[in-house]
Design a protein around this motif. Structure first.
Motif, PDB file in Angstrom:
ATOM      1  N   GLU A   1      11.533   2.877  -5.074  1.00  0.00           N
ATOM      2  CA  GLU A   1      10.224   3.424  -4.740  1.00  0.00           C
ATOM      3  C   GLU A   1       9.875   4.609  -5.629  1.00  0.00           C
ATOM      4  O   GLU A   1       8.707   4.818  -5.976  1.00  0.00           O
ATOM      5  CB  GLU A   1      10.193   3.838  -3.265  1.00  0.00           C
ATOM      6  CG  GLU A   1      10.225   2.684  -2.269  1.00  0.00           C
ATOM      7  CD  GLU A   1      11.619   2.103  -2.094  1.00  0.00           C
ATOM      8  OE1 GLU A   1      12.583   2.709  -2.625  1.00  0.00           O
ATOM      9  OE2 GLU A   1      11.744   1.040  -1.453  1.00  0.00           O
TER      10      GLU A   1
ATOM     11  N   ASP B   1      -0.494   6.031  -3.054  1.00  0.00           N
ATOM     12  CA  ASP B   1      -0.537   6.061  -1.593  1.00  0.00           C
ATOM     13  C   ASP B   1       0.441   5.043  -1.007  1.00  0.00           C
ATOM     14  O   ASP B   1       0.886   5.178   0.125  1.00  0.00           O
ATOM     15  CB  ASP B   1      -1.947   5.727  -1.098  1.00  0.00           C
ATOM     16  CG  ASP B   1      -2.999   6.640  -1.681  1.00  0.00           C
ATOM     17  OD1 ASP B   1      -2.804   7.862  -1.638  1.00  0.00           O
ATOM     18  OD2 ASP B   1      -4.015   6.135  -2.210  1.00  0.00           O
ATOM     19  N   PHE B   2       0.727   4.024  -1.794  1.00  0.00           N
ATOM     20  CA  PHE B   2       1.588   2.932  -1.343  1.00  0.00           C
ATOM     21  C   PHE B   2       2.441   2.477  -2.517  1.00  0.00           C
ATOM     22  O   PHE B   2       1.954   2.348  -3.641  1.00  0.00           O
ATOM     23  CB  PHE B   2       0.727   1.758  -0.852  1.00  0.00           C
ATOM     24  CG  PHE B   2       1.479   0.461  -0.699  1.00  0.00           C
ATOM     25  CD1 PHE B   2       2.288   0.248   0.408  1.00  0.00           C
ATOM     26  CD2 PHE B   2       1.387  -0.536  -1.661  1.00  0.00           C
ATOM     27  CE1 PHE B   2       2.991  -0.941   0.553  1.00  0.00           C
ATOM     28  CE2 PHE B   2       2.088  -1.724  -1.519  1.00  0.00           C
ATOM     29  CZ  PHE B   2       2.881  -1.924  -0.412  1.00  0.00           C
TER      30      PHE B   2
ATOM     31  N   ALA C   1       6.041  -0.186  -3.318  1.00  0.00           N
ATOM     32  CA  ALA C   1       7.093  -1.070  -2.822  1.00  0.00           C
ATOM     33  C   ALA C   1       7.948  -1.516  -3.988  1.00  0.00           C
ATOM     34  O   ALA C   1       7.440  -1.764  -5.094  1.00  0.00           O
ATOM     35  CB  ALA C   1       6.490  -2.287  -2.115  1.00  0.00           C
TER      36      ALA C   1
ATOM     37  N   VAL D   1       3.014  -7.318   0.790  1.00  0.00           N
ATOM     38  CA  VAL D   1       2.580  -6.360  -0.226  1.00  0.00           C
ATOM     39  C   VAL D   1       1.244  -6.805  -0.823  1.00  0.00           C
ATOM     40  O   VAL D   1       0.341  -5.990  -1.043  1.00  0.00           O
ATOM     41  CB  VAL D   1       3.652  -6.225  -1.324  1.00  0.00           C
ATOM     42  CG1 VAL D   1       3.128  -5.425  -2.510  1.00  0.00           C
ATOM     43  CG2 VAL D   1       4.902  -5.573  -0.756  1.00  0.00           C
TER      44      VAL D   1
ATOM     45  N   ARG E   1      -1.638  -5.950   1.364  1.00  0.00           N
ATOM     46  CA  ARG E   1      -2.017  -4.539   1.269  1.00  0.00           C
ATOM     47  C   ARG E   1      -2.892  -4.291   0.033  1.00  0.00           C
ATOM     48  O   ARG E   1      -3.906  -3.586   0.105  1.00  0.00           O
ATOM     49  CB  ARG E   1      -0.764  -3.666   1.208  1.00  0.00           C
ATOM     50  CG  ARG E   1      -1.016  -2.173   0.962  1.00  0.00           C
ATOM     51  CD  ARG E   1      -1.758  -1.521   2.132  1.00  0.00           C
ATOM     52  NE  ARG E   1      -2.041  -0.115   1.867  1.00  0.00           N
ATOM     53  CZ  ARG E   1      -1.297   0.906   2.282  1.00  0.00           C
ATOM     54  NH1 ARG E   1      -0.191   0.683   2.983  1.00  0.00           N
ATOM     55  NH2 ARG E   1      -1.654   2.153   2.013  1.00  0.00           N
TER      56      ARG E   1
ATOM     57  N   GLU F   1      -6.792  -2.933  -0.063  1.00  0.00           N
ATOM     58  CA  GLU F   1      -7.190  -1.719  -0.774  1.00  0.00           C
ATOM     59  C   GLU F   1      -8.299  -1.981  -1.789  1.00  0.00           C
ATOM     60  O   GLU F   1      -9.128  -1.104  -2.049  1.00  0.00           O
ATOM     61  CB  GLU F   1      -5.980  -1.095  -1.488  1.00  0.00           C
ATOM     62  CG  GLU F   1      -4.873  -0.614  -0.553  1.00  0.00           C
ATOM     63  CD  GLU F   1      -5.227   0.660   0.191  1.00  0.00           C
ATOM     64  OE1 GLU F   1      -6.371   1.147   0.057  1.00  0.00           O
ATOM     65  OE2 GLU F   1      -4.354   1.169   0.927  1.00  0.00           O
TER      66      GLU F   1
ATOM     67  N   ILE G   1       4.040   7.995   2.099  1.00  0.00           N
ATOM     68  CA  ILE G   1       3.245   6.790   1.940  1.00  0.00           C
ATOM     69  C   ILE G   1       2.259   6.690   3.097  1.00  0.00           C
ATOM     70  O   ILE G   1       2.629   6.781   4.264  1.00  0.00           O
ATOM     71  CB  ILE G   1       4.145   5.531   1.923  1.00  0.00           C
ATOM     72  CG1 ILE G   1       5.209   5.682   0.824  1.00  0.00           C
ATOM     73  CG2 ILE G   1       3.326   4.277   1.719  1.00  0.00           C
ATOM     74  CD1 ILE G   1       4.632   5.870  -0.557  1.00  0.00           C
TER      75      ILE G   1
ATOM     76  N   MET H   1      -0.430   1.581   6.500  1.00  0.00           N
ATOM     77  CA  MET H   1      -1.381   0.512   6.207  1.00  0.00           C
ATOM     78  C   MET H   1      -2.345   0.353   7.367  1.00  0.00           C
ATOM     79  O   MET H   1      -1.936   0.157   8.501  1.00  0.00           O
ATOM     80  CB  MET H   1      -0.641  -0.808   5.958  1.00  0.00           C
ATOM     81  CG  MET H   1      -1.564  -1.955   5.615  1.00  0.00           C
ATOM     82  SD  MET H   1      -0.642  -3.432   5.181  1.00  0.00           S
ATOM     83  CE  MET H   1      -1.992  -4.606   4.915  1.00  0.00           C
TER      84      MET H   1
END
Length: 342
Positions: A110, A152-153, A155, A194, A197, A201, A331, A334
């Motif tokens: 990450e 912000d995210f 993986a 993922v 998400r 976004e 993070i 979601m």
């Protein structure tokens, strides 16, 4: 101020020497040493053999000496998935430190994604808007999204091109169609949440980094590297689909004759194409921009902006085996997903 970064990856050890001027890392020298650690390990999370550790020590020592000859401080040295996942990781890090004096550390996947995103954001600028990132390595695949300086995210998934080539093709060259289909099913499964998400976004711009994506873009018609980093390079999903089918029909020795496909990466180019195309399809992204900046530039930028204390914390975490699983980024959670049409 002149700094250096050493990046121990699945295939090579890379050195970048850069002048840190006006908040920008300007490269003055690069070098690489081919080790192909992933081939020697044999399987994900495998132990790094003793002779490979010795080769790694020699490569890091050579990189550090080269950096010194260029008048650089450092180096800031890190290793990615192939060392991070090895059962003898701490022994490897200790051997490098004892023999070379270089504090090699391993970064959580990450954090790799966070640093790569930072490099891409600085290269693309704020006009890129909400930004998504794909980065295919030898052992892992990082996906990130953000509206600001840091994601912000983020993986990190076990979908590296080298790892998947070993796990699904088992030395078959070229692999049979059913093996390629099985690989695609696994990539879809791993990417499902993922990708949801990223769709939610709705990034304005999507960038890709890493040698794998650079070579796939060249295969699909992007400008060659000799034209420099400021030439815009894009990769369309439709063109990647054609390139994927082309790679699947050829043995590695034949792929290495194609534009952009180097001999050391020819075997894993097909798995990389499957990951890249599947990620673009599941996220609904039709075109990506190839970004020349990645994790090495991200490390330098983070050092410039947050100071040496940040890097000391990274090395401290790496030294603590139990803390490796406890690194957490801030993070954003979601939100509830909106319905996705099509």
């Amino acid at each position: 101020m002149r700094m250096s970064v050493v990046d121990v990856g699945s295939n090579t050890v890379r050195l970048v020497v850069a002048d840190l001027r006006d908040g920008v890392p300007l490269p003055v020298h690069t070098a690489k040493w081919k080790l192909r650690l992933s081939e020697r390990v044999g399987h994900p999370y495998g132990e790094i053999p003793e002779d490979s550790v010795r080769q790694l020590v020699k490569a890091v020592a050579a990189a550090a000496e080269t950096a010194r000859s260029w008048g650089a401080a450092g180096p800031l040295a890190f290793a990615t998935a192939v060392v991070r996942g090895a059962p003898n990781r701490l022994d490897v890090l200790q051997a490098v430190r004892t023999e070379t004096g270089v504090r090699l550390c391993t970064l959580p996947g990450e954090v790799e994604g966070e640093l790569t995103f930072l490099g891409a954001r600085r290269w693309m600028g704020w006009r890129a808007g909400p930004l998504a990132l794909f980065d295919i390595g030898g052992g892992s695949f990082e996906v990130a999204f953000g509206r600001g300086r840091l994601p912000d995210f983020v993986a990190s998934l076990p979908l590296g091109a080298g790892r998947l080539t070993r796990d699904f093709f088992h030395g078959q060259d070229p692999p049979p169609g059913n093996a390629v289909k099985a690989l695609r099913r696994e990539v879809r499964h791993q990417l499902r949440d993922v990708a949801a998400r990223i769709r939610w976004e709705g990034p304005r711009t999507t960038v890709v980094t890493s040698r794998t994506f650079q070579q796939l873009a060249r295969l699909c018609g992007a400008a060659p590297g000799r034209q420099g980093p400021f030439v815009e390079r894009r990769l369309a999903r439709s063109e990647l689909r054609v390139g994927l089918d082309r790679l699947a029909a050829l043995a590695s020795s034949e792929r290495s004759q194609l534009p952009g496909v180097s001999a050391p990466r020819a075997a894993q180019s097909l798995a990389g194409a499957v990951v890249g195309h599947t990620a673009m399809k599941l996220t609904g992204i039709k075109t990506v921009t190839v970004c020349p900046w990645g994790i090495r530039e991200g490390v330098l930028l983070r050092y410039i902006e947050d100071g040496g204390s940040w890097w000391k914390e990274m090395t401290r975490i790496s030294d603590d085996a139990e803390a490796m699983g406890a690194v957490a980024l801030r993070i954003a959670p979601m939100p509830e997903p909106a319905p996705v049409g099509g």
